[in-house]
Design a protein around this motif. Structure first.
Motif, PDB file in Angstrom:
ATOM      1  N   SER A  85       0.824  -1.198   0.000  1.00 30.68           N
ATOM      2  CA  SER A  85       0.000   0.000   0.000  1.00 30.68           C
ATOM      3  C   SER A  85       0.865   1.258   0.000  1.00 30.68           C
ATOM      4  O   SER A  85       0.610   2.212  -0.747  1.00 30.68           O
ATOM      5  CB  SER A  85      -0.920  -0.014   1.224  1.00 30.68           C
ATOM      6  OG  SER A  85      -1.652   1.169   1.303  1.00 30.68           O
ATOM      7  N   ARG A  88       2.393   1.859  -3.389  1.00 32.41           N
ATOM      8  CA  ARG A  88       1.427   2.442  -4.339  1.00 32.41           C
ATOM      9  C   ARG A  88       1.273   3.935  -4.098  1.00 32.41           C
ATOM     10  O   ARG A  88       1.279   4.731  -5.041  1.00 32.41           O
ATOM     11  CB  ARG A  88       0.068   1.750  -4.220  1.00 32.41           C
ATOM     12  CG  ARG A  88      -0.029   0.448  -4.983  1.00 32.41           C
ATOM     13  CD  ARG A  88      -1.477  -0.017  -5.099  1.00 32.41           C
ATOM     14  NE  ARG A  88      -2.152  -0.132  -3.817  1.00 32.41           N
ATOM     15  CZ  ARG A  88      -2.200  -1.240  -3.085  1.00 32.41           C
ATOM     16  NH1 ARG A  88      -1.619  -2.332  -3.514  1.00 32.41           N
ATOM     17  NH2 ARG A  88      -2.837  -1.256  -1.929  1.00 32.41           N
ATOM     18  N   CYS A  89       1.143   4.330  -2.842  1.00 30.12           N
ATOM     19  CA  CYS A  89       1.005   5.755  -2.512  1.00 30.12           C
ATOM     20  C   CYS A  89       2.244   6.532  -2.919  1.00 30.12           C
ATOM     21  O   CYS A  89       2.146   7.633  -3.467  1.00 30.12           O
ATOM     22  CB  CYS A  89       0.757   5.936  -1.017  1.00 30.12           C
ATOM     23  SG  CYS A  89      -0.847   5.348  -0.476  1.00 30.12           S
ATOM     24  N   THR A  90       3.422   5.979  -2.661  1.00 28.28           N
ATOM     25  CA  THR A  90       4.671   6.646  -3.016  1.00 28.28           C
ATOM     26  C   THR A  90       4.789   6.781  -4.530  1.00 28.28           C
ATOM     27  O   THR A  90       5.176   7.832  -5.037  1.00 28.28           O
ATOM     28  CB  THR A  90       5.884   5.883  -2.451  1.00 28.28           C
ATOM     29  OG1 THR A  90       5.730   5.756  -1.042  1.00 28.28           O
ATOM     30  CG2 THR A  90       7.189   6.582  -2.762  1.00 28.28           C
ATOM     31  N   GLN A  92       2.378   6.955  -6.685  1.00 28.52           N
ATOM     32  CA  GLN A  92       1.405   7.935  -7.166  1.00 28.52           C
ATOM     33  C   GLN A  92       1.886   9.364  -6.950  1.00 28.52           C
ATOM     34  O   GLN A  92       1.549  10.256  -7.719  1.00 28.52           O
ATOM     35  CB  GLN A  92       0.058   7.726  -6.483  1.00 28.52           C
ATOM     36  CG  GLN A  92      -0.650   6.475  -6.931  1.00 28.52           C
ATOM     37  CD  GLN A  92      -1.876   6.168  -6.092  1.00 28.52           C
ATOM     38  OE1 GLN A  92      -2.183   6.868  -5.130  1.00 28.52           O
ATOM     39  NE2 GLN A  92      -2.587   5.108  -6.455  1.00 28.52           N
ATOM     40  N   SER A  93       2.686   9.585  -5.929  1.00 28.71           N
ATOM     41  CA  SER A  93       3.154  10.941  -5.641  1.00 28.71           C
ATOM     42  C   SER A  93       4.522  11.228  -6.255  1.00 28.71           C
ATOM     43  O   SER A  93       4.999  12.347  -6.184  1.00 28.71           O
ATOM     44  CB  SER A  93       3.204  11.181  -4.137  1.00 28.71           C
ATOM     45  OG  SER A  93       4.176  10.353  -3.548  1.00 28.71           O
TER      46      SER A  93
END
Length: 110
Positions: A85, A88-90, A92-93
């Protein structure tokens, strides 16, 4: 009789011989240390993304190993889900080039 003496290992020497399970665990901890370094994120975001993805894959390998206990397996799978998770967040940014490079990293066991 002159017997050869083993050269003592320097504390900074990174050469170790470990059983496979321990090698994956040690490698995963080393990756986590590298991932946590803020300078790494600033200078090489693509490497940080690749390390995060590798950490998740290693935790999955550890959870699947036949010799680990059920409580360890449960913890490793929970950590693997968190790292997946977080990766994925990293991604996306991250800048487009960095996110693309991490997705292409091959799943290898070290």
């Amino acid at each position: 009789m002159n017997t050869p003496h083993a050269t003592p290992l320097c504390p900074l020497d990174e050469e170790h011989e470990l059983p496979t399970l321990e090698a994956v665990l040690a490698g995963t901890l080393a990756l986590m240390t590298g991932y946590a370094q803020a300078l790494q994120a600033d200078l090489h975001p693509e490497q940080r993304l690749a390390m995060g993805a590798k950490i998740g894959r290693n935790l999955e390998l550890l959870a699947a190993h036949v010799t680990v206990s059920e409580p360890f397996r449960h913890i490793a799978l929970g950590l693997q889900a968190r790292w997946q998770s977080m990766s994925r967040c990293t991604a996306q940014s991250a800048p487009c080039g960095a996110a693309h490079g991490a997705a292409a990293a091959p799943p290898t066991l070290h």
